[in-house]
Design a protein around this motif. Structure first.
Motif, short mmCIF file in Angstrom:
data_model
loop_
_atom_site.label_atom_id
_atom_site.label_comp_id
_atom_site.label_asym_id
_atom_site.label_seq_id
_atom_site.Cartn_x
_atom_site.Cartn_y
_atom_site.Cartn_z
N GLY A 152 -0.12 51.15 36.69
CA GLY A 152 -1.02 51.20 35.33
C GLY A 152 -0.84 49.88 34.92
O GLY A 152 -0.71 49.62 33.83
N SER A 154 -2.96 47.29 34.73
CA SER A 154 -3.97 46.75 33.62
C SER A 154 -4.15 45.19 34.36
O SER A 154 -4.23 44.77 35.55
N ILE A 205 -0.13 48.35 40.55
CA ILE A 205 -1.08 49.45 40.78
C ILE A 205 -1.86 49.78 39.58
O ILE A 205 -1.32 49.90 38.59
N ASP A 206 -3.16 49.90 39.95
CA ASP A 206 -3.95 50.39 38.91
C ASP A 206 -5.14 50.93 39.53
O ASP A 206 -5.74 50.49 40.47
N LEU A 207 -5.93 51.87 38.56
CA LEU A 207 -7.08 52.66 39.09
C LEU A 207 -8.07 51.43 39.25
O LEU A 207 -9.14 51.69 40.03
N ASP A 254 -5.14 55.41 42.68
CA ASP A 254 -4.56 56.17 41.94
C ASP A 254 -2.99 55.72 42.42
O ASP A 254 -2.85 55.88 43.66
N ALA A 255 -2.12 55.74 41.57
CA ALA A 255 -0.75 55.32 41.85
C ALA A 255 -0.03 56.58 42.75
O ALA A 255 0.91 56.31 43.48
N SER A 275 3.95 51.91 31.37
CA SER A 275 3.99 51.79 30.01
C SER A 275 2.40 51.99 29.65
O SER A 275 1.52 51.56 29.98
N TYR A 280 -1.94 59.34 29.85
CA TYR A 280 -3.13 60.02 30.02
C TYR A 280 -3.26 61.05 31.29
O TYR A 280 -4.29 61.60 31.67
N TRP A 281 -1.87 60.96 31.75
CA TRP A 281 -1.85 61.83 32.99
C TRP A 281 -1.83 63.51 32.70
O TRP A 281 -0.89 63.96 31.75
C1 SAM Z 1 -3.53 51.57 28.37
S1 SAM Z 1 -3.31 50.87 29.91
C2 SAM Z 1 -1.93 50.26 29.77
C3 SAM Z 1 -1.60 48.85 30.46
C4 SAM Z 1 -0.11 48.35 30.40
N1 SAM Z 1 0.73 49.44 31.15
C5 SAM Z 1 0.46 48.20 29.08
O1 SAM Z 1 1.28 49.05 28.80
O2 SAM Z 1 -0.03 47.17 28.49
C6 SAM Z 1 -3.26 52.00 31.08
C7 SAM Z 1 -3.60 51.54 32.52
O3 SAM Z 1 -3.21 52.41 33.33
C8 SAM Z 1 -4.22 52.61 34.32
N2 SAM Z 1 -3.87 54.10 35.05
C9 SAM Z 1 -4.15 55.22 34.24
N3 SAM Z 1 -3.91 56.34 35.26
C10 SAM Z 1 -3.59 55.71 36.61
C11 SAM Z 1 -3.30 56.12 37.71
N4 SAM Z 1 -3.15 57.45 38.07
N5 SAM Z 1 -2.99 55.42 38.79
C12 SAM Z 1 -3.16 53.78 38.79
N6 SAM Z 1 -3.59 53.38 37.24
C13 SAM Z 1 -3.67 54.25 36.31
C14 SAM Z 1 -5.44 52.52 33.60
O4 SAM Z 1 -6.41 52.05 34.76
C15 SAM Z 1 -4.94 51.38 32.82
O5 SAM Z 1 -5.30 50.09 33.12
#
Ligand code: SAM
Length: 364
Positions: A152, A154, A205-207, A254-255, A275, A280-281
């Protein structure tokens, strides 16, 4: 796992509720403009309906970010005079709602398109204040150069945490490179000696991947900053410049699909961190991730750092959403360090953290 969008009429009451809760959250986070828009928007069915096209869980801020994005793109509209990112002397936030409503209805289709195609992926380098203490510990335990995988990520600004400078002990001591673009100040109590470990490979890794070299992606990320937080927005822009010139391996999706392979391709010592992401999971996905760590650790040691709100601290967060005043220095999350080895979860260190103030308190 796909990002859930709000489904329509059945969700509208929930979206209106998110506006009501948002009033207090945005006020606490330093955005009187968004607090005012959220308060008035909660009772406006047309605005609630529009916001309902966005990501489930983030309706008001997704709409506000989309409006901010269009204004940052240079759209000439009187609403811009309420945004500190767009004018030196912003008009009072209490007067912003009529212009905001008119803007939303006039640009309904463009906003709906943004809500359906872009995600709120709020990130800012200030969060690295919470990352330095656990990564100092992991580097002490695992060795260096430490190879990083972020779940995740971003825009990737946490993946280049070693390029920023920090003052975290309240004693004026600074760590980090001399040419760092900014110094992040925080308050770390207890825990390991703080240092910037030597970093090897970096994998994000990010969606939805963000390309820091794309003008549109950069503008979207800058639009996710609350418009009053000019320093935070400026640091994010500088951090994205660094990301753009850093060798990072990006994996989109997806991670849970990417992590096993990413781990297999990453040499030791390795640390995976996340972080503001697993919050959100669903529980099943978090359990599946834990199992992946266990499986991958049968032949090696893997460190994991989590910086997430915890269930234990959830009541504090709920108090804030209900309007209870809350000190920014109070804990809002937990920093955990876990070691997986031979399929066993060997060790866990948990510190309390406040993302807003950069406070990390370790157990004594
Ligand atoms: C609120 S942002 C936080 C970004 C960074 N980690 C930070 O703390 O500043 C959450 C990120 O997690 C990603 N994300 C959420 N579920 C995910 C998943 N299953 N696999 C990969 N990325 C995911 C979202 O796309 C988003 O970019």
């Amino acid at each position: 796992m796909n990002i859930q969008r709000n489904a329509g009429a059945a969700d509208l009451e929930r979206v209106a509720g998110a506006f009501r809760a948002g009033e207090h959250v945005y006020a606490r986070e330093g955005s009187p403009l968004y607090a005012n828009l959220a308060r008035a928007g909660a009772d406006d069915p047309a605005i609630v309906e529009l916001a309902g096209h966005g990501m489930a869980g983030a309706p008001p801020v997704h709409l506000f970010t989309s409006v901010h994005f269009m204004l940052l793109g240079g759209l000439d509209d009187p609403l811009a005079r309420f945004f500190p990112t767009l004018t030196e002397n912003p008009a009072p936030p209490e007067d912003a709602y009529p212009g905001f409503r008119r803007f939303c209805l006039r640009h309904y289709d463009e906003l709906k398109h943004l809500l359906q195609t872009r995600s709120v992926q709020m990130t800012y380098p200030d969060r690295c204040r919470n990352l330095v203490p656990p990564l100092s510990l992991v580097a002490d335990l695992a060795g260096e150069p430490l190879n990083l995988i972020e779940i995740g990520c971003s825009a990737g600004v946490l993946l280049v945490f070693d390029r920023y400078a920090y003052e975290l002990r309240g004693d004026g001591e600074r760590i980090g490179p001399a040419d760092a673009p900014f110094v992040l100040q925080g308050r770390v109590v207890g825990g390991p000696a703080l240092r910037i470990p030597q970093i090897g490979r970096r994998t994000g890794i990010d969606l939805n991947l963000i390309d820091p070299r794309s003008g549109e992606d950069r503008r979207w990320m800058l639009a996710t900053c609350f418009p009053e937080l000019l320093g935070q927005q400026a640091r994010l822009a500088q951090a994205m410049d660094i990301v753009a010139e850093t060798d990072i391996r990006w994996l989109e999706g997806d991670a849970l699909l990417h992590l096993p392979q990413a781990l297999a391709e990453t040499p030791d010592p390795v640390c995976v961190y996340h972080s503001a992401c697993l919050m959100y999971w669903p529980a099943g996905a978090r359990a599946a991730l834990r199992q992946q760590f266990i499986e991958a650790s049968r032949a090696r040691t893997i460190y994991r750092v989590g910086i997430e709100p915890s269930e234990r601290l959830d009541s504090v967060m709920r108090g804030a959403a209900d309007g209870e005043a809350r000190d920014a220095a109070l804990p809002s999350g937990e920093v955990s360090v876990t070691r997986y080895r031979d399929g066993r979860v060997d060790m866990q260190v948990v510190a309390e953290s406040s993302v807003t103030s950069g406070t990390v308190t370790w157990p004594t």
